[in-house]
Design a protein around this motif. Structure first.
Motif, PDB file in Angstrom:
ATOM      1  N   PRO A  38      31.483 -28.326 -11.143  1.00 61.59           N
ATOM      2  CA  PRO A  38      30.946 -27.382 -10.148  1.00 61.59           C
ATOM      3  C   PRO A  38      29.514 -26.932 -10.414  1.00 61.59           C
ATOM      4  O   PRO A  38      28.858 -26.428  -9.507  1.00 61.59           O
ATOM      5  CB  PRO A  38      31.917 -26.204 -10.233  1.00 61.59           C
ATOM      6  CG  PRO A  38      32.471 -26.263 -11.610  1.00 61.59           C
ATOM      7  CD  PRO A  38      32.537 -27.723 -11.961  1.00 61.59           C
ATOM      8  N   GLU A  39      29.025 -27.125 -11.635  1.00 64.67           N
ATOM      9  CA  GLU A  39      27.665 -26.696 -11.966  1.00 64.67           C
ATOM     10  C   GLU A  39      26.706 -27.879 -12.083  1.00 64.67           C
ATOM     11  O   GLU A  39      25.636 -27.768 -12.659  1.00 64.67           O
ATOM     12  CB  GLU A  39      27.686 -25.870 -13.255  1.00 64.67           C
ATOM     13  CG  GLU A  39      28.474 -24.575 -13.082  1.00 64.67           C
ATOM     14  CD  GLU A  39      28.583 -23.772 -14.361  1.00 64.67           C
ATOM     15  OE1 GLU A  39      27.831 -24.029 -15.322  1.00 64.67           O
ATOM     16  OE2 GLU A  39      29.428 -22.866 -14.405  1.00 64.67           O
ATOM     17  N   GLY A  40      27.114 -29.017 -11.531  1.00 65.85           N
ATOM     18  CA  GLY A  40      26.230 -30.170 -11.476  1.00 65.85           C
ATOM     19  C   GLY A  40      26.335 -31.089 -12.679  1.00 65.85           C
ATOM     20  O   GLY A  40      27.042 -30.795 -13.650  1.00 65.85           O
ATOM     21  N   VAL A  41      25.618 -32.228 -12.572  1.00 63.62           N
ATOM     22  CA  VAL A  41      25.634 -33.233 -13.622  1.00 63.62           C
ATOM     23  C   VAL A  41      24.264 -33.874 -13.803  1.00 63.62           C
ATOM     24  O   VAL A  41      23.432 -33.851 -12.896  1.00 63.62           O
ATOM     25  CB  VAL A  41      26.652 -34.374 -13.337  1.00 63.62           C
ATOM     26  CG1 VAL A  41      28.065 -33.859 -13.297  1.00 63.62           C
ATOM     27  CG2 VAL A  41      26.300 -35.127 -12.075  1.00 63.62           C
ATOM     28  N   HIS A  42      24.080 -34.440 -14.982  1.00 63.40           N
ATOM     29  CA  HIS A  42      23.011 -35.389 -15.278  1.00 63.40           C
ATOM     30  C   HIS A  42      23.751 -36.658 -15.659  1.00 63.40           C
ATOM     31  O   HIS A  42      24.540 -36.667 -16.607  1.00 63.40           O
ATOM     32  CB  HIS A  42      22.147 -34.921 -16.447  1.00 63.40           C
ATOM     33  CG  HIS A  42      21.174 -33.857 -16.089  1.00 63.40           C
ATOM     34  ND1 HIS A  42      21.530 -32.547 -15.894  1.00 63.40           N
ATOM     35  CD2 HIS A  42      19.834 -33.917 -15.887  1.00 63.40           C
ATOM     36  CE1 HIS A  42      20.461 -31.844 -15.592  1.00 63.40           C
ATOM     37  NE2 HIS A  42      19.417 -32.651 -15.577  1.00 63.40           N
ATOM     38  N   LEU A  43      23.514 -37.720 -14.903  1.00 61.68           N
ATOM     39  CA  LEU A  43      24.166 -38.996 -15.166  1.00 61.68           C
ATOM     40  C   LEU A  43      23.106 -40.005 -15.553  1.00 61.68           C
ATOM     41  O   LEU A  43      22.134 -40.218 -14.815  1.00 61.68           O
ATOM     42  CB  LEU A  43      24.912 -39.478 -13.915  1.00 61.68           C
ATOM     43  CG  LEU A  43      25.546 -40.856 -13.981  1.00 61.68           C
ATOM     44  CD1 LEU A  43      26.664 -40.891 -15.022  1.00 61.68           C
ATOM     45  CD2 LEU A  43      26.095 -41.248 -12.612  1.00 61.68           C
ATOM     46  N   TYR A  44      23.276 -40.604 -16.717  1.00 56.90           N
ATOM     47  CA  TYR A  44      22.353 -41.628 -17.197  1.00 56.90           C
ATOM     48  C   TYR A  44      23.054 -42.970 -17.095  1.00 56.90           C
ATOM     49  O   TYR A  44      24.158 -43.147 -17.614  1.00 56.90           O
ATOM     50  CB  TYR A  44      21.928 -41.344 -18.641  1.00 56.90           C
ATOM     51  CG  TYR A  44      21.294 -39.982 -18.783  1.00 56.90           C
ATOM     52  CD1 TYR A  44      19.994 -39.739 -18.333  1.00 56.90           C
ATOM     53  CD2 TYR A  44      22.006 -38.923 -19.336  1.00 56.90           C
ATOM     54  CE1 TYR A  44      19.417 -38.482 -18.448  1.00 56.90           C
ATOM     55  CE2 TYR A  44      21.429 -37.663 -19.457  1.00 56.90           C
ATOM     56  CZ  TYR A  44      20.143 -37.451 -19.005  1.00 56.90           C
ATOM     57  OH  TYR A  44      19.574 -36.209 -19.105  1.00 56.90           O
TER      58      TYR A  44
END
Length: 183
Positions: free
Chosen positions: A80-86
């Protein structure tokens, strides 16, 4: 006779009252179970998930908070608080995707990223969208939402986007316009 009728009436009332009391108690328990089934089975903070295949890192998902709904028939994890996807290609080049919200579906390997999605490739191409899907199994990115895709020389507006993780097959669908950028 009147006494027998009263006994029968009393017996029926007693049985009906017992049924209402029992059902009410069970109904409350059922309602409690239903509420807990809608709640996550776990909550985790500061998440760092890594997806590997044959010992090679293919994706790394980082998020401040994860809600685990593996107690559902179609299990998923919510961010719910977002993501960083590499995302890493076979040459270990890294592309980065950032979003305000995401859901990872366990059974399908699909990641649904929503809200101010920005994807920056290892070659500095950048995609802007409101929603983007990443299929971990096929290593494919797609959306049917409006997008802006900035390459070295152009800014392309369109509805929809498809690409492999290496961006060798990147394509903006239903192009609305292309702006040539000065270098």
């Amino acid at each position: 006779m009147l006494l027998k009728h009263n006994k029968d009436l009393f017996m029926v009332i007693a049985i009906v009252m017992t049924m209402f009391v029992s059902c009410g108690k069970n109904l409350n328990e059922v309602n409690k179970l239903d509420v807990s089934a809608n709640e996550p089975i776990g909550v985790a903070e500061v998440i760092n998930l890594k997806y590997t295949d044959s010992g090679r890192l293919k994706a790394n998902l980082i998020s401040p908070k994860m809600l685990d709904y593996s107690n559902r028939e179609f299990a998923f994890s919510e961010f719910p608080e977002g993501v960083h996807l590499y995302l890493y290609d076979k040459d270990n080049n890294k592309s980065t995707v950032i979003s305000d919200y995401a859901i990872v579906y366990d059974q399908t390997g699909l990641i649904d990223m929503q809200g101010h999605v920005v994807l920056a490739t290892s070659t500095n191409d950048t995609l802007f969208a409101d929603q983007l899907y990443y299929d971990q199994n096929k290593q494919w990115l797609s959306t049917n939402q409006p997008v802006k895709f900035r390459t070295k020389g152009d800014l392309i507006n369109g509805n929809g986007f498809d690409s492999d993780v290496n961006f060798k097959e990147a394509e903006v669908l239903e192009i609305n316009g292309i702006i040539t950028l000065d270098e």
